[in-house]
Design a protein around this motif. Structure first.
Motif, PDB file in Angstrom:
ATOM      1  N   UNK A 173       0.872  -1.267  -0.002  1.00 51.00           N
ATOM      2  CA  UNK A 173       0.156   0.302  -0.185  1.00 51.00           C
ATOM      3  C   UNK A 173       0.745   1.256  -0.061  1.00 51.00           C
ATOM      4  N   UNK A 174       0.466   2.299  -0.731  1.00 51.51           N
ATOM      5  CA  UNK A 174       0.985   3.601  -0.613  1.00 51.51           C
ATOM      6  C   UNK A 174       1.393   4.256   0.904  1.00 51.51           C
ATOM      7  N   UNK A 175       2.626   4.738   1.161  1.00 51.30           N
ATOM      8  CA  UNK A 175       2.977   5.152   2.317  1.00 51.30           C
ATOM      9  C   UNK A 175       3.250   4.227   3.362  1.00 51.30           C
ATOM     10  N   UNK A 176       3.667   3.019   3.033  1.00 43.60           N
ATOM     11  CA  UNK A 176       4.132   2.067   3.892  1.00 43.60           C
ATOM     12  C   UNK A 176       5.299   2.347   4.713  1.00 43.60           C
ATOM     13  N   UNK A 177       6.111   2.775   3.973  1.00 42.07           N
ATOM     14  CA  UNK A 177       7.590   3.094   4.563  1.00 42.07           C
ATOM     15  C   UNK A 177       7.418   4.281   5.573  1.00 42.07           C
ATOM     16  N   UNK A 178       6.619   5.231   5.432  1.00 39.72           N
ATOM     17  CA  UNK A 178       6.211   6.304   6.354  1.00 39.72           C
ATOM     18  C   UNK A 178       5.562   5.910   7.453  1.00 39.72           C
ATOM     19  N   UNK A 179       4.465   5.047   7.321  1.00 44.73           N
ATOM     20  CA  UNK A 179       3.760   4.455   8.505  1.00 44.73           C
ATOM     21  C   UNK A 179       4.755   3.747   9.370  1.00 44.73           C
ATOM     22  N   UNK A 180       5.567   2.973   8.671  1.00 42.67           N
ATOM     23  CA  UNK A 180       6.582   2.066   9.528  1.00 42.67           C
ATOM     24  C   UNK A 180       7.416   3.000  10.238  1.00 42.67           C
ATOM     25  N   UNK A 181       8.029   3.830   9.719  1.00 41.66           N
ATOM     26  CA  UNK A 181       9.151   4.963  10.524  1.00 41.66           C
ATOM     27  C   UNK A 181       8.230   5.692  11.522  1.00 41.66           C
ATOM     28  N   UNK A 182       6.841   6.197  11.380  1.00 41.51           N
ATOM     29  CA  UNK A 182       6.338   6.911  12.229  1.00 41.51           C
ATOM     30  C   UNK A 182       5.776   5.881  13.471  1.00 41.51           C
ATOM     31  N   UNK A 183       5.500   4.681  13.138  1.00 40.28           N
ATOM     32  CA  UNK A 183       5.210   3.804  14.380  1.00 40.28           C
ATOM     33  C   UNK A 183       6.676   3.509  15.300  1.00 40.28           C
ATOM     34  N   UNK A 184       7.827   3.360  14.597  1.00 43.66           N
ATOM     35  CA  UNK A 184       9.032   3.140  15.288  1.00 43.66           C
ATOM     36  C   UNK A 184       9.230   4.347  15.980  1.00 43.66           C
ATOM     37  N   UNK A 185       9.002   5.698  15.651  1.00 43.92           N
ATOM     38  CA  UNK A 185       9.168   6.962  16.420  1.00 43.92           C
ATOM     39  C   UNK A 185       8.309   7.015  17.499  1.00 43.92           C
ATOM     40  N   UNK A 186       7.030   6.343  17.259  1.00 40.34           N
ATOM     41  CA  UNK A 186       6.210   6.565  18.615  1.00 40.34           C
ATOM     42  C   UNK A 186       6.232   5.853  19.714  1.00 40.34           C
ATOM     43  N   UNK A 187       7.054   4.335  19.128  1.00 43.78           N
ATOM     44  CA  UNK A 187       7.295   3.311  20.111  1.00 43.78           C
ATOM     45  C   UNK A 187       8.652   3.908  20.998  1.00 43.78           C
ATOM     46  N   UNK A 188       9.436   4.372  20.325  1.00 40.24           N
ATOM     47  CA  UNK A 188      10.842   4.801  20.900  1.00 40.24           C
ATOM     48  C   UNK A 188      10.567   5.913  21.698  1.00 40.24           C
ATOM     49  N   UNK A 189       9.714   6.915  21.295  1.00 42.37           N
ATOM     50  CA  UNK A 189       9.383   7.977  22.113  1.00 42.37           C
ATOM     51  C   UNK A 189       8.931   7.389  23.537  1.00 42.37           C
ATOM     52  N   UNK A 190       7.935   6.473  23.258  1.00 40.65           N
ATOM     53  CA  UNK A 190       7.289   5.882  24.468  1.00 40.65           C
ATOM     54  C   UNK A 190       8.309   5.309  25.331  1.00 40.65           C
ATOM     55  N   UNK A 191       9.230   4.864  24.810  1.00 37.46           N
ATOM     56  CA  UNK A 191      10.083   3.936  25.913  1.00 37.46           C
ATOM     57  C   UNK A 191      11.207   5.085  26.448  1.00 37.46           C
ATOM     58  N   UNK A 192      11.430   6.073  25.906  1.00 32.77           N
ATOM     59  CA  UNK A 192      12.425   6.984  26.502  1.00 32.77           C
ATOM     60  C   UNK A 192      12.034   7.382  27.904  1.00 32.77           C
TER      61      UNK A 192
END
Length: 205
Positions: A173-192
């Motif tokens: 689907x379009x935007x898959x790479x961006x969605x994956x990056x955004x999810x990792x950003x959110x998860x890492x922010x939550x672990x900080x």
């Protein structure tokens, strides 16, 4: 091939080739033996049954897919970057397997359906790798205090959209790479770790 030079490794290599050519529904131990130029009894001396041979092929495939992930988990990269690298590598490995060679992946999926324990162990090992990265991050202060095994399971499940073969129909689907990056950003922010509370200034007298 002379039976004296027949090894489990040679049998497994031949079995992989036979499975790829004929598929799991038609491939037999006799086919593997013929590919090696030996009797099927010679194959059974190394693998007690057809099921044992097929499970060994599956385990070898899973071990190869785990090798790059284990290398990342064992690296000295700072834990936040290491965790991002690990999930990125997991996603790419799954995409290569599922989209790069769908026929071969279908073969291994059929084998996996016969060996549920092997798949469960594979998932457990991946979650152990995640947990080791999380534990390193907690120790270094890069991640907030948490239960690494429990957090590893949560992260694995949270990212399943991008690495579970059962959801591979969504990967183009379009935007898959961006969605994956955004999810990792959110998860890492939550672990900080939580930012330190500002010190209150004493009122001037």
């Amino acid at each position: 091939m002379n039976d004296s030079v027949l090894t489990p490794e040679r049998i497994l290599a031949a079995a992989e080739d036979v499975l790829r050519r004929y598929g799991p529904g038609k491939a037999t131990v006799v086919d593997v033996a013929q590919a090696l130029g030996v009797s099927h009894g010679s194959v059974y001396r190394h693998f007690a049954s057809k099921a044992a041979l097929r499970e060994a092929v599956l385990q070898g495939w899973l071990a190869r897919s785990m090798a790059p992930l284990q290398a990342i988990a064992n690296s000295r990269t700072p834990p936040p970057a290491r965790l991002r690298q690990w999930f990125t590598a997991l996603r790419q490995t799954k995409r290569d397997n599922v989209l790069g060679d769908p026929e071969l992946f279908a073969t291994y999926s059929a084998l996996a359906a016969e060996a549920g324990d092997a798949i469960a162990e594979h998932k457990a090992r991946m979650q152990q790798q995640i947990a080791s990265i999380l534990a390193a991050g907690v120790a270094s202060g890069d991640f907030r205090p948490l239960d690494p095994p429990a957090a590893a399971r949560a992260l694995f499940d949270a990212t399943a959209r991008f690495h579970s073969p059962g959801l591979s129909h969504l990967w183009d689907q379009p935007g898959e790479d961006a969605a994956f990056t955004q999810l990792l950003d959110l998860l890492l922010a939550g672990l900080a770790p939580a930012p330190a509370a500002p010190r209150r200034r004493k009122p001037a007298r």
